[in-house]
Structures are given as C-alpha cells and as structure tokens.
Design a protein around this motif. Sequence first.
Motif, PDB file in Angstrom:
ATOM      1  N   ALA A 140       2.239   1.805  -3.498  1.00  0.00           N
ATOM      2  CA  ALA A 140       1.187   2.309  -4.386  1.00  0.00           C
ATOM      3  C   ALA A 140       0.894   3.779  -4.099  1.00  0.00           C
ATOM      4  O   ALA A 140       0.734   4.593  -5.017  1.00  0.00           O
ATOM      5  N   THR A 141       0.862   4.123  -2.831  1.00  0.00           N
ATOM      6  CA  THR A 141       0.576   5.504  -2.434  1.00  0.00           C
ATOM      7  C   THR A 141       1.667   6.451  -2.925  1.00  0.00           C
ATOM      8  O   THR A 141       1.379   7.554  -3.401  1.00  0.00           O
ATOM      9  N   TYR A 151       8.815   5.003   4.840  1.00  0.00           N
ATOM     10  CA  TYR A 151       8.621   3.887   3.911  1.00  0.00           C
ATOM     11  C   TYR A 151       9.954   3.196   3.603  1.00  0.00           C
ATOM     12  O   TYR A 151      10.033   1.960   3.615  1.00  0.00           O
ATOM     13  N   LEU A 203      -8.130   9.422  -3.185  1.00  0.00           N
ATOM     14  CA  LEU A 203      -7.592   8.072  -3.100  1.00  0.00           C
ATOM     15  C   LEU A 203      -6.224   8.071  -2.408  1.00  0.00           C
ATOM     16  O   LEU A 203      -5.936   7.203  -1.589  1.00  0.00           O
ATOM     17  N   HIS A 204      -5.399   9.068  -2.728  1.00  0.00           N
ATOM     18  CA  HIS A 204      -4.096   9.193  -2.087  1.00  0.00           C
ATOM     19  C   HIS A 204      -4.276   9.352  -0.573  1.00  0.00           C
ATOM     20  O   HIS A 204      -3.585   8.698   0.221  1.00  0.00           O
ATOM     21  N   LEU A 264      -6.873   8.437   1.247  1.00  0.00           N
ATOM     22  CA  LEU A 264      -7.417   7.192   1.797  1.00  0.00           C
ATOM     23  C   LEU A 264      -6.316   6.143   1.952  1.00  0.00           C
ATOM     24  O   LEU A 264      -6.175   5.518   3.012  1.00  0.00           O
ATOM     25  N   PHE A 265      -5.542   5.954   0.900  1.00  0.00           N
ATOM     26  CA  PHE A 265      -4.432   5.000   0.964  1.00  0.00           C
ATOM     27  C   PHE A 265      -3.434   5.421   2.047  1.00  0.00           C
ATOM     28  O   PHE A 265      -2.933   4.584   2.796  1.00  0.00           O
ATOM     29  N   GLY A 266      -3.136   6.703   2.106  1.00  0.00           N
ATOM     30  CA  GLY A 266      -2.183   7.211   3.099  1.00  0.00           C
ATOM     31  C   GLY A 266      -2.657   6.979   4.521  1.00  0.00           C
ATOM     32  O   GLY A 266      -1.887   6.544   5.381  1.00  0.00           O
ATOM     33  N   THR A 323      -4.751   4.714   5.525  1.00  0.00           N
ATOM     34  CA  THR A 323      -4.721   3.271   5.769  1.00  0.00           C
ATOM     35  C   THR A 323      -3.292   2.813   6.027  1.00  0.00           C
ATOM     36  O   THR A 323      -3.026   2.012   6.935  1.00  0.00           O
ATOM     37  N   TRP A 324      -2.349   3.348   5.259  1.00  0.00           N
ATOM     38  CA  TRP A 324      -0.941   3.002   5.442  1.00  0.00           C
ATOM     39  C   TRP A 324      -0.456   3.428   6.827  1.00  0.00           C
ATOM     40  O   TRP A 324       0.238   2.668   7.510  1.00  0.00           O
ATOM     41  N   LEU A 335       0.827  -1.209   0.000  1.00  0.00           N
ATOM     42  CA  LEU A 335       0.000   0.000   0.000  1.00  0.00           C
ATOM     43  C   LEU A 335       0.858   1.255   0.000  1.00  0.00           C
ATOM     44  O   LEU A 335       0.552   2.225  -0.697  1.00  0.00           O
TER      45      LEU A 335
END
Length: 125
Positions: free
Chosen positions: A22-23, A97, A32-33, A35-37, A39-40, A19
Amino acid sequence: RRDAGCAVLAAVLLAAVALGGATLLMKKGTRLHRLFGRTWVALMLGAAIISFWIRRNGDFSPIHLLSIAVIVGVSMAIYAVMRGNIRAHRRGMMATYISLVIAGAFTLLPQRRLGYLVWHSVGLI
C-alpha cells in the motif's frame, strides 16, 4: 515454542507485505505515506529480530542472512531519506520490499516449517 514464534513472525510479515504494498502504491511524501512507512519499518525490523529466535536444531540458517540484510537495508534507506536522498531511499525500500516478498514465497513452500503450518492449517496438506 517454535510454532508460536513462527505464527507471530507470519502475522508480522503478512502485515508488512500488505502495508508495504500500500505504501509503495500511494502518493509519496504525504503524512499518510510517512506514517505507513514508519509502521512498515517497525514491522520489518520486528520481523528481523523475531527471526533470530526461530532456528533449525538450534542453528541459524541462510534465511537469517536476509534478516541482517533487512536491518542494514532499512537503516540505510532511513539514513538516505534523512539526508534528502530520495532516490536512494526509494531504491532501498523497494529492494527490501521485493526481498520480503521473495523470502515469503520461499518460506511458504510446504517443506518449510512455516509453509507446512500454513498449508496444514487450511487442509491442503
């Protein structure tokens, strides 16, 4: 019990690697960025907290310092973006990351418990 903790941690971290990658590759600032962020961040903080229950002979190891660094780094990056400092946010998230990927590589060495479990389960050791 320790093996179960290692398995949960491995699953969370594998999801965080995928994830997070992808982010980092997607267009920044989109819904979406974000949301992904978010979640990450939840995955990273969860992994850091889970790691404190996995100890060698009841003691913390140097890898636990990375867990503290994750908590601090993610918190600082969130604070930066809330203040509108996108540059500091980007640097903080990228550093976290990269740390995740490096720590994951060392954790998967065959002589480490998680590495042994992974490589043994696929029949390579």
